[in-house]
Design a protein around this motif. Structure first.
Motif, mmCIF file in Angstrom:
data_model
loop_
_atom_site.group_PDB
_atom_site.id
_atom_site.type_symbol
_atom_site.label_atom_id
_atom_site.label_comp_id
_atom_site.label_asym_id
_atom_site.label_seq_id
_atom_site.Cartn_x
_atom_site.Cartn_y
_atom_site.Cartn_z
ATOM 1 N N THR A 68 82.637 11.558 32.655
ATOM 2 C CA THR A 68 83.857 11.662 33.450
ATOM 3 C C THR A 68 84.811 12.717 32.905
ATOM 4 O O THR A 68 84.883 12.956 31.712
ATOM 5 N N CYS A 69 85.529 13.305 33.819
ATOM 6 C CA CYS A 69 86.632 14.201 33.508
ATOM 7 C C CYS A 69 87.555 14.186 34.714
ATOM 8 O O CYS A 69 87.250 14.783 35.740
ATOM 9 N N VAL A 70 88.646 13.479 34.587
ATOM 10 C CA VAL A 70 89.577 13.327 35.694
ATOM 11 C C VAL A 70 90.948 13.794 35.225
ATOM 12 O O VAL A 70 91.518 13.215 34.302
ATOM 13 N N GLN A 71 91.438 14.843 35.848
ATOM 14 C CA GLN A 71 92.772 15.307 35.496
ATOM 15 C C GLN A 71 93.767 14.305 36.045
ATOM 16 O O GLN A 71 93.794 14.025 37.246
ATOM 17 N N LEU A 72 94.560 13.738 35.146
ATOM 18 C CA LEU A 72 95.534 12.741 35.562
ATOM 19 C C LEU A 72 96.619 13.401 36.399
ATOM 20 O O LEU A 72 97.095 14.473 36.088
ATOM 21 N N LYS A 73 96.992 12.732 37.463
ATOM 22 C CA LYS A 73 97.968 13.291 38.396
ATOM 23 C C LYS A 73 99.326 12.606 38.251
ATOM 24 O O LYS A 73 100.069 12.488 39.197
ATOM 25 N N TYR A 74 99.626 12.128 37.076
ATOM 26 C CA TYR A 74 100.870 11.414 36.872
ATOM 27 C C TYR A 74 102.032 12.377 36.722
ATOM 28 O O TYR A 74 101.862 13.542 36.383
ATOM 29 N N ASN A 75 103.214 11.864 36.937
ATOM 30 C CA ASN A 75 104.427 12.661 36.954
ATOM 31 C C ASN A 75 104.644 13.453 35.668
ATOM 32 O O ASN A 75 105.104 14.586 35.707
ATOM 33 N N PHE A 76 104.302 12.886 34.512
ATOM 34 C CA PHE A 76 104.563 13.585 33.257
ATOM 35 C C PHE A 76 103.782 14.896 33.153
ATOM 36 O O PHE A 76 104.145 15.782 32.410
ATOM 37 N N ARG A 77 102.708 15.050 33.928
ATOM 38 C CA ARG A 77 101.901 16.264 33.859
ATOM 39 C C ARG A 77 102.494 17.419 34.667
ATOM 40 O O ARG A 77 102.038 18.544 34.556
ATOM 41 N N LYS A 78 103.514 17.158 35.464
ATOM 42 C CA LYS A 78 104.090 18.223 36.284
ATOM 43 C C LYS A 78 104.753 19.307 35.441
ATOM 44 O O LYS A 78 104.858 20.439 35.867
ATOM 45 N N ASN A 79 105.209 18.945 34.278
ATOM 46 C CA ASN A 79 105.927 19.893 33.432
ATOM 47 C C ASN A 79 105.157 20.209 32.164
ATOM 48 O O ASN A 79 105.713 20.211 31.074
ATOM 49 N N VAL A 80 103.865 20.506 32.301
ATOM 50 C CA VAL A 80 103.051 20.743 31.104
ATOM 51 C C VAL A 80 103.569 21.907 30.265
ATOM 52 O O VAL A 80 103.373 21.924 29.061
#
Length: 110
Positions: A68-80
């Motif tokens: 598996t490799c799933v890029q998490l789509k959570y809010n904290f990732r918006k501002n990487v």
């Protein structure tokens, strides 16, 4: 080994990280990351574990393209770009653990 490097480069680019950011995260020189991506260096166990946390991937995905490799789509990732890369990796690990515990809770409830 070259295929692993292609996968690592793809993961880095998909997650909008630079080689310098990954090098700093792993406490390696940027040239090491470049050589990894070209298949000229071997991936250490330490780097593999850390990259799995950062990219939310299984070791099998990085090493063999399986799993598996799933890029998490959570809010904290918006501002990487604004977040510390270590924070992103820790948050990914935390979210995976919460998902795992949620699955256990569902099995218990059933």
């Amino acid at each position: 080994m070259k295929v692993i490097g292609v996968r690592l480069k793809s993961l880095r680019e998909e997650n909008n990280f630079t080689q310098k950011q990954i090098a700093d995260y792993l406490d390696y020189d940027q040239s090491y990351i470049a050589k990894l991506e070209k298949g000229e260096r071997n991936l250490t166990v330490y780097a593999l574990e850390e990259l799995c946390d950062l990219y939310n991937c299984s070791e099998d995905y990085i090493l063999e393209g399986k799993g598996t490799c799933v890029q998490l789509k959570y809010n904290f990732r918006k501002n990487v770009k604004k977040l510390n890369i270590h924070t992103i990796a820790k948050m990914n690990k935390l979210v995976r653990n919460l998902d795992f515990l949620s699955e256990i809770a569902k099995e218990i409830d059933d």
